[in-house]
Design a protein around this motif. Structure first.
Motif, short mmCIF file in Angstrom:
data_model
loop_
_atom_site.label_atom_id
_atom_site.label_comp_id
_atom_site.label_asym_id
_atom_site.label_seq_id
_atom_site.Cartn_x
_atom_site.Cartn_y
_atom_site.Cartn_z
N SER A 1 0.83 -1.21 0.00
CA SER A 1 0.00 0.00 0.00
C SER A 1 0.87 1.25 0.00
CB SER A 1 -0.92 0.00 1.22
OG SER A 1 -1.81 -1.07 1.19
N LEU A 2 1.94 1.22 0.77
CA LEU A 2 2.86 2.34 0.83
C LEU A 2 3.49 2.61 -0.54
CD1 LEU A 2 4.43 4.46 2.47
CD2 LEU A 2 6.04 2.66 3.08
N LEU A 3 3.94 1.55 -1.20
CA LEU A 3 4.51 1.72 -2.54
C LEU A 3 3.48 2.28 -3.52
CD1 LEU A 3 6.71 -1.49 -2.95
CD2 LEU A 3 7.47 0.88 -2.63
N PHE A 4 2.24 1.81 -3.43
CA PHE A 4 1.19 2.31 -4.31
C PHE A 4 0.98 3.81 -4.11
CE2 PHE A 4 -3.21 3.61 -4.86
CZ PHE A 4 -3.39 3.35 -6.20
N PHE A 5 0.85 4.24 -2.86
CA PHE A 5 0.55 5.65 -2.62
C PHE A 5 1.75 6.55 -2.87
CE2 PHE A 5 -3.17 3.85 -0.53
CZ PHE A 5 -4.13 4.62 -1.16
N ILE A 6 2.96 6.04 -2.73
CA ILE A 6 4.13 6.81 -3.13
C ILE A 6 4.11 6.99 -4.65
CG2 ILE A 6 6.64 6.72 -3.37
CD1 ILE A 6 6.72 5.45 -0.57
N GLY A 7 3.82 5.92 -5.38
CA GLY A 7 3.71 6.02 -6.84
C GLY A 7 2.60 6.97 -7.26
N LEU A 8 1.46 6.90 -6.57
CA LEU A 8 0.35 7.80 -6.87
C LEU A 8 0.75 9.25 -6.62
CD1 LEU A 8 -2.61 8.05 -7.76
CD2 LEU A 8 -3.24 7.83 -5.35
N ALA A 9 1.49 9.49 -5.54
CA ALA A 9 1.93 10.85 -5.24
C ALA A 9 2.86 11.38 -6.33
CB ALA A 9 2.63 10.89 -3.87
N VAL A 10 3.78 10.55 -6.77
CA VAL A 10 4.73 10.98 -7.81
C VAL A 10 4.01 11.24 -9.13
CG1 VAL A 10 6.68 10.21 -9.22
CG2 VAL A 10 6.72 9.87 -6.74
N LEU A 11 3.20 10.28 -9.55
CA LEU A 11 2.53 10.43 -10.85
C LEU A 11 1.48 11.54 -10.85
CD1 LEU A 11 2.18 6.67 -11.83
CD2 LEU A 11 3.80 8.36 -12.72
N SER A 12 0.72 11.67 -9.77
CA SER A 12 -0.27 12.75 -9.73
C SER A 12 0.43 14.11 -9.58
CB SER A 12 -1.28 12.52 -8.60
OG SER A 12 -0.65 12.48 -7.35
N GLY A 13 1.58 14.12 -8.94
CA GLY A 13 2.36 15.36 -8.88
C GLY A 13 2.83 15.79 -10.26
N ARG A 14 3.25 14.80 -11.06
CA ARG A 14 3.65 15.12 -12.44
C ARG A 14 2.46 15.63 -13.25
NH1 ARG A 14 6.70 10.25 -15.01
NH2 ARG A 14 6.65 11.71 -16.75
N MET A 15 1.28 15.03 -13.02
CA MET A 15 0.08 15.48 -13.72
C MET A 15 -0.27 16.92 -13.34
SD MET A 15 -3.79 13.98 -13.58
CE MET A 15 -4.06 14.60 -11.94
N ALA A 16 -0.21 17.22 -12.04
CA ALA A 16 -0.51 18.58 -11.59
C ALA A 16 0.49 19.58 -12.16
CB ALA A 16 -0.52 18.63 -10.06
N LEU A 17 1.75 19.18 -12.23
CA LEU A 17 2.77 20.05 -12.80
C LEU A 17 2.51 20.29 -14.29
CD1 LEU A 17 5.33 21.63 -12.19
CD2 LEU A 17 6.64 19.57 -12.75
N ASP A 18 2.13 19.24 -15.01
CA ASP A 18 1.77 19.40 -16.43
C ASP A 18 0.60 20.36 -16.60
OD1 ASP A 18 3.77 17.76 -17.34
OD2 ASP A 18 2.47 16.00 -17.64
#
Length: 173
Positions: free
Chosen positions: A111-128
């Motif tokens: 679960s921790l790995l999933f939410f870390i990945g979600l944070a990174v990818l959604s952060g990239r989306m927000a930056l885009d």
């Protein structure tokens, strides 16, 4: 809200030697209450206006979707810490204490790995969205105003999960 609803040791699936979280769970509880109240008021206002004028507020759906995402992430953090998340109890609660601890560590780690990945990818989306200047369809505000909360809340949930993992790791059983 009674004190037993925030005590993780009352749930049978929680480890008896595992201490509670340092950050009080009442933060998530009150945030959920406020979000649900806001959603109810927005929806009521939209239905009331639609009933009286045959037109609706276009912004209510946009705000409601945003609040539901925030509510989901907030409630997810609360459910994880209270050991109320979805799991297969036949496997999770069966076997020796050592096996249960290992499965719990594995589940929390995944679960921790999933939410870390979600944070990174959604952060990239927000930056885009910030760089491209996307705006929302009904209100016309920048979409990153909404999407920036997903990496923030994913990081918060990751920190809750990391704390759970560390407490379970340190537990003697």
């Amino acid at each position: 809200m009674d004190s037993s609803s925030t005590d993780i040791s009352t749930h049978p699936a929680s480890a008896p030697t595992e201490p509670g979280p340092r950050v009080p769970l009442q933060l998530e509880d009150w945030a959920s209450v406020l979000i649900m109240a806001t959603l109810a008021l927005i929806t009521f206002a939209n239905v009331f206006v639609r009933y009286l004028t045959d037109s609706s507020f276009a912004w209510t759906e946009e705000i409601s979707i945003f609040l539901l995402v925030v509510l989901t992430m907030n409630a997810g953090a609360s459910a994880c810490v209270r050991h109320l998340h979805i799991r297969i109890e036949v496997f999770a609660d069966a076997g020796t204490q050592r096996r249960q601890r290992r499965l719990a560590l594995f589940g929390i780690g995944m679960s921790l790995l999933f939410f870390i990945g979600l944070a990174v990818l959604s952060g990239r989306m927000a930056l885009d969205e910030f760089e491209w200047g996307d705006t929302s369809p009904s209100i016309g505000v920048p979409t990153w105003w909404y999407s920036m909360w997903l990496p923030i809340l994913s990081t918060t949930l990751s920190l809750r999960l990391l704390g759970m993992w560390m407490r379970r790791w340190r537990a003697k059983s």
